[in-house]
Design a protein around this motif. Structure first.
Motif, PDB file in Angstrom:
ATOM      1  N   ARG A  20     -39.760  64.576  11.001  1.00 39.03           N
ATOM      2  CA  ARG A  20     -41.065  65.053  11.469  1.00 39.03           C
ATOM      3  C   ARG A  20     -40.915  66.451  12.042  1.00 39.03           C
ATOM      4  O   ARG A  20     -40.018  66.718  12.834  1.00 39.03           O
ATOM      5  CB  ARG A  20     -41.636  64.110  12.529  1.00 39.03           C
ATOM      6  N   VAL A  21     -41.814  67.336  11.635  1.00 40.62           N
ATOM      7  CA  VAL A  21     -41.742  68.732  12.053  1.00 40.62           C
ATOM      8  C   VAL A  21     -42.766  68.973  13.165  1.00 40.62           C
ATOM      9  O   VAL A  21     -43.960  68.712  12.987  1.00 40.62           O
ATOM     10  CB  VAL A  21     -42.020  69.671  10.861  1.00 40.62           C
ATOM     11  N   GLU A  22     -42.282  69.440  14.289  1.00 42.99           N
ATOM     12  CA  GLU A  22     -43.153  69.765  15.410  1.00 42.99           C
ATOM     13  C   GLU A  22     -43.664  71.196  15.269  1.00 42.99           C
ATOM     14  O   GLU A  22     -42.885  72.123  15.016  1.00 42.99           O
ATOM     15  CB  GLU A  22     -42.404  69.607  16.731  1.00 42.99           C
ATOM     16  N   ILE A  23     -44.969  71.372  15.430  1.00 42.70           N
ATOM     17  CA  ILE A  23     -45.562  72.704  15.326  1.00 42.70           C
ATOM     18  C   ILE A  23     -45.299  73.468  16.622  1.00 42.70           C
ATOM     19  O   ILE A  23     -45.614  72.971  17.720  1.00 42.70           O
ATOM     20  CB  ILE A  23     -47.072  72.605  15.064  1.00 42.70           C
ATOM     21  N   PRO A  24     -44.726  74.652  16.544  1.00 46.30           N
ATOM     22  CA  PRO A  24     -44.445  75.434  17.766  1.00 46.30           C
ATOM     23  C   PRO A  24     -45.730  75.762  18.532  1.00 46.30           C
ATOM     24  O   PRO A  24     -46.801  75.939  17.934  1.00 46.30           O
ATOM     25  CB  PRO A  24     -43.777  76.708  17.235  1.00 46.30           C
ATOM     26  N   ASP A  25     -45.614  75.857  19.825  1.00 42.46           N
ATOM     27  CA  ASP A  25     -46.793  76.162  20.663  1.00 42.46           C
ATOM     28  C   ASP A  25     -47.361  77.536  20.359  1.00 42.46           C
ATOM     29  O   ASP A  25     -48.571  77.762  20.495  1.00 42.46           O
ATOM     30  CB  ASP A  25     -46.412  76.073  22.144  1.00 42.46           C
ATOM     31  N   ASP A  26     -46.499  78.467  19.956  1.00 43.09           N
ATOM     32  CA  ASP A  26     -46.954  79.832  19.708  1.00 43.09           C
ATOM     33  C   ASP A  26     -47.248  80.092  18.231  1.00 43.09           C
ATOM     34  O   ASP A  26     -47.366  81.257  17.820  1.00 43.09           O
ATOM     35  CB  ASP A  26     -45.912  80.838  20.215  1.00 43.09           C
TER      36      ASP A  26
END
Length: 246
Positions: free
Chosen positions: A84-90
């Motif tokens: 699962r790939v987490e989307i970066p906050d920025d």
């Protein structure tokens, strides 16, 4: 004597008549049997052929279903399929990802401009080979194709064809698209990007960089699209298996 001869002749004729009738009846009965036999043969043979064909089809379908199930199991056991790939906050864009589609759409803003990006499935590179004699790698890197569109308020957009490699972005083409332009019209895309003046090339790379098209963005997109490719492949296998088994 004449009377006796006449009686014998009449009796003989009567017997011949009965034999002729019997022979005719026998031939008629045999003809009927022959016709019935032919009709029975005609009606049964196609049924047997259909039954054999159906049995062959069922066997082939069962085999295909089993092979698909084996592929599904292999895909499930692959570590990449569960990643699962987490989307970066920025991350500078909103992601629109529709299951069953090979591309995703990104949307962002830069001042009064709207930035839209279409991201395709990665081109997978072969496994890395040892360095060649000149110290350069033989294996090509994996990459993802992007179409970047920068829209102004009047509907006109500047469209870039981009190939993103790990830590590197290559501009392949660029053109101005008018809002009323037909899809059948082919816009002039100028010369090869690499034929442009070097300073102009650097200026266009900077133009994209400040609008979010930079290595940190495309490196994440590579990881995201690899995960999507695995997920779509698994769903594709399951849909095939469901169709075959219906």
């Amino acid at each position: 004597m004449a009377m006796y001869a006449m009686l014998r002749r009449a009796t003989a004729l009567s017997q011949l008549g009965r034999r002729a009738m019997a022979s005719s009846s026998s031939r008629t009965f045999q003809n009927v049997l022959s016709v019935l036999h032919r009709e029975t043969t005609v009606s049964v043979s196609p049924s047997l052929r259909f039954a054999n064909a159906f049995a062959t089809k069922t066997s082939a379908d069962d085999n295909l279903s089993q092979v698909l199930q084996s592929e599904i199991q292999c895909a499930l056991e692959d570590d990449h399929a569960q990643h699962r790939v987490e989307i970066p906050d920025d991350f500078p864009f909103e992601i629109e990802d529709n299951p069953g589609e090979r591309t995703i759409q990104l949307k962002g803003q830069y001042g009064d401009e709207t930035i839209r990006v279409q991201v395709d499935i990665p081109n997978v590179a072969p496994e890395e080979n040892e360095d060649d004699e000149d110290g350069e790698k033989n294996a090509s890197e994996s990459s993802i194709p992007l179409v970047v569109s920068v829209f102004k308020g009047n509907g006109v957009c500047l469209e870039f064809g981009v190939t993103a490699f790990p830590d590197e972005i290559s501009i392949d083409s660029l053109s101005i698209k008018q809002s009323e332009e037909s899809e059948d019209q082919l816009a002039y895309e100028g010369p090869e990007f690499t034929d442009l003046d070097e300073n102009l090339q650097k200026a266009f790379h900077k133009y994209l960089d400040i609008r979010g098209i930079k290595p940190s963005t495309t490196n994440f997109l590579q990881e995201y699209m690899f995960a999507k490719d695995n997920k779509e492949y698994l769903m594709w296998l399951k849909n095939l298996k469901n169709f075959v088994e219906k």
